[in-house]
Design an enzyme around this catalytic site. Sequence first.
Site, short mmCIF file in Angstrom:
data_model
loop_
_atom_site.label_atom_id
_atom_site.label_comp_id
_atom_site.label_asym_id
_atom_site.label_seq_id
_atom_site.Cartn_x
_atom_site.Cartn_y
_atom_site.Cartn_z
N ASP A 221 2.39 -25.04 -51.81
CA ASP A 221 1.40 -25.55 -51.23
C ASP A 221 -0.30 -25.54 -51.50
O ASP A 221 -0.33 -24.47 -52.10
CB ASP A 221 1.61 -25.79 -49.61
CG ASP A 221 0.68 -26.22 -48.38
OD1 ASP A 221 0.64 -27.42 -49.08
OD2 ASP A 221 -0.75 -25.70 -48.21
N GLU A 269 12.60 -14.43 -64.39
CA GLU A 269 13.58 -13.65 -64.02
C GLU A 269 15.46 -14.12 -63.75
O GLU A 269 16.27 -13.56 -63.88
CB GLU A 269 13.54 -12.69 -62.84
CG GLU A 269 12.24 -11.42 -63.58
CD GLU A 269 12.06 -10.45 -61.62
OE1 GLU A 269 12.45 -11.10 -60.81
OE2 GLU A 269 10.68 -10.63 -61.34
C1 BGC Z 1 -0.16 -30.19 -47.01
C2 BGC Z 1 -0.28 -30.64 -46.26
C3 BGC Z 1 -1.37 -29.07 -45.40
C4 BGC Z 1 -2.11 -28.30 -46.02
C5 BGC Z 1 -2.01 -27.33 -45.41
C6 BGC Z 1 -1.28 -29.73 -47.83
O1 BGC Z 1 -1.70 -30.06 -49.23
O2 BGC Z 1 0.45 -31.43 -48.20
O3 BGC Z 1 0.62 -31.16 -45.15
O4 BGC Z 1 -2.02 -29.39 -43.86
O5 BGC Z 1 -1.03 -28.28 -47.21
O6 BGC Z 1 -1.08 -26.59 -45.60
#
Ligand code: BGC
Length: 570
Positions: A221, A269
Amino acid sequence: MTSQPTPTADPIPAEDTNWWRSAVVYQIYPRSFADHNGDGTGDVRGMIDRLPHLAELGVDAIWVSPWYPSPLADGGYDVADYRDIHPDFGTLEDADAFIARAHELGLRVLIDLVPNHCSDEHPWFQAALAAGPGTPERELFWFRDGRGVDGELPPNDWQAMFGGPAWERVIGPDGRGEQWYLHLFDVRQPDWNWAQPAVADEFDDILRFWFDRGIDGFRIDVADSMAKDPDLPDVAHGTSNLTKSVGSPLWDRPELDVIHRRWRAVADEYADSPQGARVFVSEAVLPAARVAHYVTPERLHTTFNFDALLCEWTAQSQRHMIQLSLQVHDAVGAPCTWVLSNHDRVRVATRYGKPITGVAYGPEGGSREFTPLEEEEIRAMPTDVALGLKRARAAALLELALPGGAYVYQGDELGLDEVDDLPEESLQDPTWERSGHTVHGRDGCRVPIPWSGTTSPFGFGPGGEPWLPMPARWAGQTVADQEHDPTSHLALYRAALAERKRNPALGDGTLSWVASDAHVLDFTREPGFRCIVNFGPDAVPIPADARVLIHSGDPNSGRVETDEAVWLAI
Ligand code: BGC
């Protein structure tokens, strides 16, 4: 729930170490996929129940959006415990059973890693609040004194992605304001300080925890956000930090290289484990030209291609976007991915039915991305749903024919449209509150999946009010409605994914453009495959010596009409 036939198991082949270069990855948003226990919220048992749908669909892998314990202030991207499952979704044992069953069905499993921030309920953040200013606990986050006479102003001018300042002031036990903490997203998502070795060590351990449980990889993310300029300077006057300009003190910084390499070393790993090395997909809303260096052989494996998602539906823009994506990925030896939607964006069937379908692309890349308010304006424009669906069918054939891997967001295989008439009191996206009720946010693409039946909850669960209301107009669009209809959206996806599996020309590799009208994309792939997509007003005749493999319109028409695509054997 109706019982479904289970397809023949096709377990994960250990020797297939390059699976990720061609993989079609299906995104599950756990809250909205399938509700086993009838509480109105999706859960891991529901995901297990519905795995046969994914095996029959023909995808190669699943990416599960966060399933961790969380107050769900940002739909689970606010993680309170990285090593457990949200009690509403199930238990760690359920997660183990999900991974095992997916593997039995030949499906790889990726889960979401949220490394930029956690939840304000994370024990380390709670400890930091309790420990007070100047303590090592606070060093793990970005606590700073405020500016102004009494520290009443935020430490700098950064803005949060969901609206308002990126800083929140802590209120001390005496009720007085003390330090501020940084949160690039919601106020309940404090940013980790990755300059602290304890943070990096903790994440290595989290990676191993899940790799040891058998997952095949992580979607990272906001992979461009962990590193910050330690001086936390103001962004240039008049520039929003949301624009991600080159040289930004908070986005896409050179220090990310070390973090990504460190994760890669942990994944490697596992190279000798029965299922092979584990992989990463980077999620960073950056143009391909900037994000390609994230996927050099020492860093992450693939990037989620936001250019593909953002690009408008015209031949010219799509051609430029495709060329550029292939070129910059090829330069670093990484495969492209092709993406039409995710849980943050208006569903493709609605987007492509609007007067504005995306941003324009030229040889240098895309024009500026829309601001949330501009997106809100587009959202308010009328939608031609039939047109959007027709284009979404053609777009599915285009993306699945291009070299590399692809993503399918849950419900896109059904051609679901955006639910843009959700009652305001049901909205849960923090954007709605943080924007002062000016930007509706992302709930419209997160409505639960309709599986069967003619009324809500459409087989999503055995009863119980779905956590977001499901529209009556989805009657007729459920999986059960579509699965025996050869003309359905689902049938098109199944046919395309089956062809992708058996046709050696598809997946990773290269393409050659065939000279065509400016409104047409026409390319071949070896051996013996051709794809034609028509964006223009005039029908394109299908060459007499070609055999139609799959057509997004009428396979017997002999033509590719406006907004249609065809796959040909040549
Ligand atoms: C996710 C979102 C989220 C944000 C913060 C983004 O890239 O896809 O849904 O709100 O990251 O974590």
